[in-house]
Design an enzyme around this catalytic site. Structure first.
Site, PDB file in Angstrom:
ATOM      1  N   LYS A  52       0.853  -1.194   0.000  1.00 24.48           N
ATOM      2  CA  LYS A  52       0.000   0.000   0.000  1.00 24.48           C
ATOM      3  C   LYS A  52       0.882   1.235   0.000  1.00 24.48           C
ATOM      4  O   LYS A  52       1.788   1.346   0.834  1.00 24.48           O
ATOM      5  CB  LYS A  52      -0.867  -0.003   1.273  1.00 24.48           C
ATOM      6  CG  LYS A  52      -1.803   1.191   1.371  1.00 24.48           C
ATOM      7  CD  LYS A  52      -3.123   0.886   0.701  1.00 24.48           C
ATOM      8  CE  LYS A  52      -4.019   2.077   0.548  1.00 24.48           C
ATOM      9  NZ  LYS A  52      -3.685   2.960  -0.599  1.00 24.48           N
TER      10      LYS A  52
ATOM     11  N   LYS B 290       4.584   2.682   8.812  1.00 18.31           N
ATOM     12  CA  LYS B 290       3.374   3.456   9.133  1.00 18.31           C
ATOM     13  C   LYS B 290       2.143   2.557   9.274  1.00 18.31           C
ATOM     14  O   LYS B 290       1.360   2.687  10.208  1.00 18.31           O
ATOM     15  CB  LYS B 290       3.156   4.475   8.009  1.00 18.31           C
ATOM     16  CG  LYS B 290       2.156   5.543   8.310  1.00 18.31           C
ATOM     17  CD  LYS B 290       1.994   6.473   7.122  1.00 18.31           C
ATOM     18  CE  LYS B 290       3.300   7.104   6.703  1.00 18.31           C
ATOM     19  NZ  LYS B 290       3.153   8.035   5.592  1.00 18.31           N
TER      20      LYS B 290
ATOM     21  N   LYS C  62       5.502   2.323  -2.701  1.00 16.22           N
ATOM     22  CA  LYS C  62       5.390   3.722  -3.138  1.00 16.22           C
ATOM     23  C   LYS C  62       5.681   3.782  -4.632  1.00 16.22           C
ATOM     24  O   LYS C  62       6.401   2.935  -5.153  1.00 16.22           O
ATOM     25  CB  LYS C  62       6.394   4.607  -2.383  1.00 16.22           C
ATOM     26  CG  LYS C  62       6.010   6.072  -2.351  1.00 16.22           C
ATOM     27  CD  LYS C  62       5.014   6.351  -1.232  1.00 16.22           C
ATOM     28  CE  LYS C  62       4.556   7.789  -1.224  1.00 16.22           C
ATOM     29  NZ  LYS C  62       3.811   8.100   0.005  1.00 16.22           N
TER      30      LYS C  62
ATOM     31  N   THR D 267      -5.543  13.004   6.210  1.00 22.54           N
ATOM     32  CA  THR D 267      -4.173  13.118   6.728  1.00 22.54           C
ATOM     33  C   THR D 267      -4.080  14.338   7.648  1.00 22.54           C
ATOM     34  O   THR D 267      -3.520  14.262   8.750  1.00 22.54           O
ATOM     35  CB  THR D 267      -3.162  13.209   5.569  1.00 22.54           C
ATOM     36  OG1 THR D 267      -3.436  12.143   4.655  1.00 22.54           O
ATOM     37  CG2 THR D 267      -1.750  13.110   6.060  1.00 22.54           C
TER      38      THR D 267
ATOM     39  N   ASN E   1      -2.561  19.433   0.095  1.00 25.50           N
ATOM     40  CA  ASN E   1      -3.622  18.655   0.730  1.00 25.50           C
ATOM     41  C   ASN E   1      -3.376  18.538   2.247  1.00 25.50           C
ATOM     42  O   ASN E   1      -4.264  18.802   3.058  1.00 25.50           O
ATOM     43  CB  ASN E   1      -3.677  17.275   0.062  1.00 25.50           C
ATOM     44  CG  ASN E   1      -4.630  16.346   0.778  1.00 25.50           C
ATOM     45  OD1 ASN E   1      -4.235  15.629   1.685  1.00 25.50           O
ATOM     46  ND2 ASN E   1      -5.883  16.386   0.403  1.00 25.50           N
TER      47      ASN E   1
ATOM     48  N   SER F  24      -7.534   5.488   3.860  1.00 24.87           N
ATOM     49  CA  SER F  24      -7.401   4.686   2.637  1.00 24.87           C
ATOM     50  C   SER F  24      -7.815   3.248   2.931  1.00 24.87           C
ATOM     51  O   SER F  24      -8.481   2.590   2.123  1.00 24.87           O
ATOM     52  CB  SER F  24      -5.957   4.687   2.134  1.00 24.87           C
ATOM     53  OG  SER F  24      -5.740   5.772   1.269  1.00 24.87           O
TER      54      SER F  24
HETATM   55  P1  NAD Z   1       0.433  18.310  -2.303  1.00 26.15           P
HETATM   56  O1  NAD Z   1       0.941  18.067  -3.656  1.00 26.15           O
HETATM   57  O2  NAD Z   1      -1.020  18.417  -2.092  1.00 26.15           O
HETATM   58  O3  NAD Z   1       1.101  19.629  -1.679  1.00 26.15           O
HETATM   59  C1  NAD Z   1       2.482  19.806  -1.582  1.00 26.15           C
HETATM   60  C2  NAD Z   1       2.705  21.198  -1.002  1.00 26.15           C
HETATM   61  O4  NAD Z   1       4.090  21.373  -0.722  1.00 26.15           O
HETATM   62  C3  NAD Z   1       2.302  22.327  -1.933  1.00 26.15           C
HETATM   63  O5  NAD Z   1       1.677  23.347  -1.181  1.00 26.15           O
HETATM   64  C4  NAD Z   1       3.634  22.846  -2.455  1.00 26.15           C
HETATM   65  O6  NAD Z   1       3.580  24.209  -2.814  1.00 26.15           O
HETATM   66  C5  NAD Z   1       4.493  22.625  -1.249  1.00 26.15           C
HETATM   67  N1  NAD Z   1       5.902  22.577  -1.556  1.00 26.15           N
HETATM   68  C6  NAD Z   1       6.523  21.931  -2.574  1.00 26.15           C
HETATM   69  N2  NAD Z   1       7.844  22.166  -2.524  1.00 26.15           N
HETATM   70  C7  NAD Z   1       8.044  22.946  -1.444  1.00 26.15           C
HETATM   71  C8  NAD Z   1       9.186  23.537  -0.848  1.00 26.15           C
HETATM   72  N3  NAD Z   1      10.396  23.346  -1.374  1.00 26.15           N
HETATM   73  N4  NAD Z   1       9.014  24.282   0.265  1.00 26.15           N
HETATM   74  C9  NAD Z   1       7.794  24.469   0.787  1.00 26.15           C
HETATM   75  N5  NAD Z   1       6.687  23.955   0.281  1.00 26.15           N
HETATM   76  C10 NAD Z   1       6.799  23.206  -0.825  1.00 26.15           C
HETATM   77  O7  NAD Z   1       1.067  17.139  -1.408  1.00 26.15           O
HETATM   78  P2  NAD Z   1       0.524  16.557  -0.033  1.00 26.15           P
HETATM   79  O8  NAD Z   1      -0.343  15.394  -0.352  1.00 26.15           O
HETATM   80  O9  NAD Z   1       0.026  17.666   0.797  1.00 26.15           O
HETATM   81  O10 NAD Z   1       1.855  15.955   0.594  1.00 26.15           O
HETATM   82  C11 NAD Z   1       2.730  16.731   1.434  1.00 26.15           C
HETATM   83  C12 NAD Z   1       3.579  15.779   2.262  1.00 26.15           C
HETATM   84  O11 NAD Z   1       2.721  14.942   3.043  1.00 26.15           O
HETATM   85  C13 NAD Z   1       4.457  14.822   1.466  1.00 26.15           C
HETATM   86  O12 NAD Z   1       5.648  14.585   2.190  1.00 26.15           O
HETATM   87  C14 NAD Z   1       3.635  13.554   1.406  1.00 26.15           C
HETATM   88  O13 NAD Z   1       4.427  12.405   1.190  1.00 26.15           O
HETATM   89  C15 NAD Z   1       3.051  13.585   2.806  1.00 26.15           C
HETATM   90  N6  NAD Z   1       1.845  12.758   2.980  1.00 26.15           N
HETATM   91  C16 NAD Z   1       0.737  12.945   2.206  1.00 26.15           C
HETATM   92  C17 NAD Z   1      -0.389  12.168   2.444  1.00 26.15           C
HETATM   93  C18 NAD Z   1      -1.662  12.373   1.690  1.00 26.15           C
HETATM   94  O14 NAD Z   1      -2.672  11.751   2.070  1.00 26.15           O
HETATM   95  N7  NAD Z   1      -1.722  13.212   0.688  1.00 26.15           N
HETATM   96  C19 NAD Z   1      -0.378  11.190   3.442  1.00 26.15           C
HETATM   97  C20 NAD Z   1       0.763  11.048   4.216  1.00 26.15           C
HETATM   98  C21 NAD Z   1       1.876  11.832   3.974  1.00 26.15           C
END
Ligand code: NAD
Length: 423
Positions: free
Chosen positions: A68, A92, A104, A188, A219, A358
């Site tokens: 997953k 996790k 992944k 999340t 997100n 999920s």
């Molecule tokens: P997303 O694509 O929705 O958003 C990413 C955000 O990070 C955007 O606002 C972007 O502008 C910003 N960003 C990108 N580069 C950057 C930088 N150099 N400095 C500051 N901000 C920056 O992605 P997401 O789903 O919000 O994921 C963010 C983190 O959370 C990732 O590490 C992801 O692996 C982790 N995560 C996401 C989920 C999920 O359900 N979406 C679950 C667990 C962990």
């Protein structure tokens, strides 16, 4: 390579394995993924040319259930990053005790440079390339950085076409119209909010007086900031990839207003805007580096990995860090934070609300049920709270930091499953 995320992940693994005396053969199993898939995906571009995009799926371990893990579209996505993220998924899922292994995926691409048609071709190409290894009982992808429910909808459709039947449980994070779960998009962030609520009780902080800075406004960052603001915390700094803003008065800002202004103006840096009214006096433009070093109670990295390193960890002033991004802190930085007695709630716990919902989506798709949003969030709450309590307890009992405690608990569960399968 400096701060290679896979090396960081393996350092974390070895540290926790030592503390619980993990059998050497289990450690050896967990030092490498079960399977690495990589290929080039051809896409016919709008200008008539054909471009090949590098794509990955790493299936790390499936002792506890189907693989997953999300799919990331990012220019710096590479094999070591995907391997690290796949390994963290294994840990996790065991931390929150959902019956999945970890995997992944990624594509090395700047998705903002593609048209919607090109993006859809690329997303469908990823599924065609790896379809034989995917499925509800094999490997279940989900969104990650720069992928979203729309992309999951295209991917689930492509998988159904390749498999010859519609299998909604093959992907999570889908649009509701295709069997997505209510509450998945905010899950999340909501999980992170529940973790902060549990943490401030342990730290004896009062939420009305607790200041928060959030790096990343996607997100995860948006929802965690919004939920904290709605509950009465002061969210005084926010940022995205282009920079951030700081509320100089420590009052806190409404992330919904900031999102509106970002959508209208394309930037969150500079001024604070509610609708068309912008306040450039009380709000100051800051860089992502400055945000990390601000004087706040809780710092929430919610963007990418390796942002807290040996270089800046010594300057961090937050009382606690809640890691909503995956892998934001390098092992060297972790050591500095430990010495500074800054509490770090690790990614494998703090952002596990996403994979938990999920799992709920997968259960609903497998049983044909559709739960209401309140039911989903109600089911998530005890899982996040109990996981936090368990890990806090292990950390106190063994006198170790929360990350090592989370890994120790997860490794015990994974080892039990590996042993139960026999050799
Ligand atoms: P997303 O694509 O929705 O958003 C990413 C955000 O990070 C955007 O606002 C972007 O502008 C910003 N960003 C990108 N580069 C950057 C930088 N150099 N400095 C500051 N901000 C920056 O992605 P997401 O789903 O919000 O994921 C963010 C983190 O959370 C990732 O590490 C992801 O692996 C982790 N995560 C996401 C989920 C999920 O359900 N979406 C679950 C667990 C962990």
């Amino acid at each position: 390579m400096a701060n290679n995320p896979y090396e960081s992940a393996m350092t974390q693994l070895k540290r926790a394995a030592k503390i619980i005396n993990l059998e050497p053969y289990i450690l050896d199993i967990l030092k490498r993924p079960v399977r690495i898939l990589e290929t080039g995906i051809p896409v016919k571009m709008d200008d008539g040319s054909t471009k090949i995009f590098q794509a990955y799926r790493v299936q790390y371990n499936d002792a506890r259930g189907p693989f997953k893990g999300g799919i990331r579209f990012h220019p710096s996505a590479d094999l070591d990053e995907v391997k690290a993220l796949a390994f963290w998924m294994v840990i996790k899922c065991a931390v929150v005790n959902v019956p999945f292994g970890g995997s992944k995926g990624g594509i090395t691409v700047e998705p903002k440079s593609l048209s919607l048609r090109e993006l859809q071709q690329l997303s469908r190409g990823w599924v065609r390339a790896f379809a034989r290894y995917l499925g509800p009982k094999k490997d279940v992808p989900a969104p990650d950085v720069y992928t979203n429910p729309t992309i999951m909808g295209w991917m689930a459709d492509e998988f159904g076409q390749v498999a010859g039947e519609w299998q909604p449980a093959a992907f999570t994070g889908k649009p509701i119209a295709l069997g997505g779960s209510q509450g998945r998009t905010e899950a999340t962030g909501h999980g992170g909010f529940l973790v902060v609520e549990a943490l401030i009780k342990k730290l004896n902080l009062n939420k009305e007086r607790t200041t928060v800075a959030v790096q990343g406004f996607g997100n995860v960052g948006f929802y965690v900031a919004k939920k904290l603001h709605d509950a009465g915390y002061s969210v005084i700094a926010l940022s995205d990839s282009k920079g951030g803003i700081l509320d100089k008065r420590n009052h806190g800002m409404d992330p919904e207003n900031v999102m509106r202004s970002k959508k209208e103006k394309g930037l969150i840096g500079g001024c604070y805007c509610a609708g068309m009214v912008c306040d450039c006096e009380n709000y100051q433009k800051i860089s992502n580096a400055e945000l990390l070093e601000m004087e706040v109670d809780i710092l929430i990295p919610a963007a990418l990995e390796n942002v807290i390193t040996a270089e800046n960890a010594g300057r961090i002033k937050a009382k606690a860090i809640v890691e909503m991004a995956n892998g934001p802190t390098t092992p060297e930085a972790d050591e500095i934070l430990r010495q500074k007695k800054i509490v770090v709630v690790p990614d494998v716990l703090a952002n596990a609300g996403g994979v938990t919902v999920s799992y709920f989506e997968w259960v609903q798709n497998n049983t044909g049920e559709a739960w209401k949003r309140a039911e989903v969030l109600d089911k998530l709450k005890p899982i996040m709270e109990n996981s936090f309590e368990e890990i806090w307890g292990v950390s106190i009992e063994k006198k170790i930091d929360l990350r090592t405690a989370a890994f120790a608990l997860a490794l015990q569960r994974i080892a039990e499953a590996i042993k139960a399968r026999g050799l």
